[in-house]
Design a protein around this motif. Structure first.
Motif, short mmCIF file in Angstrom:
data_model
loop_
_atom_site.label_atom_id
_atom_site.label_comp_id
_atom_site.label_asym_id
_atom_site.label_seq_id
_atom_site.Cartn_x
_atom_site.Cartn_y
_atom_site.Cartn_z
N LEU A 115 7.89 1.64 -1.54
CA LEU A 115 8.09 1.12 -2.89
C LEU A 115 7.68 -0.35 -3.00
O LEU A 115 7.08 -0.77 -4.00
CB LEU A 115 9.56 1.29 -3.30
CG LEU A 115 9.91 0.92 -4.74
CD1 LEU A 115 9.07 1.72 -5.74
CD2 LEU A 115 11.40 1.15 -5.00
N GLU A 116 7.96 -1.10 -1.95
CA GLU A 116 7.58 -2.52 -1.92
C GLU A 116 6.05 -2.65 -2.05
O GLU A 116 5.54 -3.46 -2.83
CB GLU A 116 8.06 -3.10 -0.59
CG GLU A 116 7.91 -4.57 -0.42
CD GLU A 116 8.55 -5.03 0.90
OE1 GLU A 116 9.23 -6.04 0.88
OE2 GLU A 116 8.37 -4.36 1.95
N TRP B 229 3.91 -0.31 -3.12
CA TRP B 229 3.47 0.29 -4.39
C TRP B 229 3.60 -0.69 -5.56
O TRP B 229 2.68 -0.87 -6.36
CB TRP B 229 4.30 1.55 -4.67
CG TRP B 229 3.97 2.27 -5.94
CD1 TRP B 229 4.64 2.20 -7.13
CD2 TRP B 229 2.87 3.16 -6.15
NE1 TRP B 229 4.04 3.00 -8.06
CE2 TRP B 229 2.95 3.60 -7.49
CE3 TRP B 229 1.84 3.64 -5.34
CZ2 TRP B 229 2.04 4.49 -8.04
CZ3 TRP B 229 0.93 4.54 -5.89
CH2 TRP B 229 1.02 4.94 -7.23
N LYS B 230 4.75 -1.34 -5.65
CA LYS B 230 4.98 -2.28 -6.76
C LYS B 230 4.05 -3.49 -6.65
O LYS B 230 3.60 -4.04 -7.66
CB LYS B 230 6.44 -2.73 -6.76
CG LYS B 230 7.38 -1.62 -7.22
CD LYS B 230 8.82 -1.91 -6.88
CE LYS B 230 9.44 -2.92 -7.80
NZ LYS B 230 10.91 -3.04 -7.55
N ASN B 231 3.75 -3.88 -5.42
CA ASN B 231 2.88 -5.03 -5.20
C ASN B 231 1.43 -4.71 -5.54
O ASN B 231 0.72 -5.54 -6.13
CB ASN B 231 3.01 -5.46 -3.74
CG ASN B 231 2.23 -6.73 -3.45
OD1 ASN B 231 2.36 -7.72 -4.17
ND2 ASN B 231 1.40 -6.70 -2.42
N PRO C 218 1.16 -2.90 -9.87
CA PRO C 218 2.25 -3.37 -10.74
C PRO C 218 2.21 -2.77 -12.15
O PRO C 218 3.22 -2.78 -12.85
CB PRO C 218 2.01 -4.89 -10.78
CG PRO C 218 0.59 -5.08 -10.39
CD PRO C 218 0.26 -3.97 -9.45
N TRP D 264 7.08 3.11 -11.35
CA TRP D 264 7.66 3.17 -10.01
C TRP D 264 9.05 3.77 -10.11
O TRP D 264 9.69 3.74 -11.16
CB TRP D 264 7.68 1.81 -9.33
CG TRP D 264 8.42 0.73 -10.07
CD1 TRP D 264 7.91 -0.08 -11.04
CD2 TRP D 264 9.79 0.36 -9.91
NE1 TRP D 264 8.88 -0.94 -11.48
CE2 TRP D 264 10.04 -0.71 -10.81
CE3 TRP D 264 10.82 0.80 -9.07
CZ2 TRP D 264 11.30 -1.31 -10.92
CZ3 TRP D 264 12.07 0.19 -9.17
CH2 TRP D 264 12.30 -0.85 -10.09
N SER E 286 12.78 3.94 -8.21
CA SER E 286 13.66 3.35 -7.20
C SER E 286 14.17 4.44 -6.25
O SER E 286 14.16 5.63 -6.58
CB SER E 286 14.85 2.66 -7.87
OG SER E 286 15.71 3.65 -8.41
#
Ligand SMILES: [Mg+2]
Length: 184
Positions: free
Chosen positions: A25-26, A28-30, A33, A37, A39
């Motif tokens: 997830l870290e 992917w979000k980076n 953006p 996404w 959680s």
């Protein structure tokens, strides 16, 4: 402890010892953006990609098979202490982990991760298999619902508690309560 209480305890690696979903997830979000996404708390499905629109499947897979992914996972709090305690109590602890089909980086990085975060003695306790039912044991601590395989398992699966396995009825534990749950 007497020998009759000595258990063979099989322990999964991803999302039991190492934070797989969280690291995915870290990244992917980076890197995406602008995209939706999900959680960990809202993940209804074990497979990361099944929580996302199907058109993202290849993008998601690329993150999890790339060089450096498995090596970069953070350890789950309390896991190392729990494994050490189980050994001290006389149990036989094995890390039973399934490699990805695209194994080039996954396999060596899983081994290196265990050496770095748990120590060499646990490297010697790795069982690498895509069929965990072939491995004999008393307990399998795994976050995955419906562990597949060709055999009727000798072990009882106890879930490592994660949001996506809460609709199933197995016993469940975390590294905060495993001794009570397992009666160790
Ligand atoms: Mg797992």
């Amino acid at each position: 402890m007497n020998n009759t209480n000595k258990k063979i305890i099989l322990i999964d690696q991803d999302d039991v010892l190492a934070n797989y979903h969280a690291r995915f997830l870290e990244i992917w979000k980076n890197e995406h953006p602008e995209k939706v996404w999900v959680s960990l708390a809202d993940s209804a499905e074990y497979d990361v990609d099944k929580n996302y629109p199907p058109e993202y499947r290849d993008l998601i897979e690329e993150i999890t098979v790339r060089k450096g992914f498995f090596g970069s996972l953070s350890p789950i709090s309390g896991a190392k202490e729990a494994l050490e305690t189980m050994l001290v109590l006389g149990h036989d602890v094995r890390i039973v982990t399934a490699p990805k089909r695209k194994h080039t980086f996954c396999v060596p990085e899983k081994f290196a991760w265990i050496e770095k975060h748990l120590g060499q003695k646990f490297v010697e306790r790795i069982v690498l298999t895509r069929d965990k039912t072939l491995v004999h044991g008393d307990i399998l601590i795994d976050d995955k619902p419906n562990v597949p395989g060709v055999c009727t398992p000798s072990w009882e699966q106890v879930f490592y508690d994660q949001p996506y396995n809460r609709r199933y009825n197995n016993r469940r534990l975390t590294w905060a309560n495993y001794q009570e749950v397992l009666g160790l």
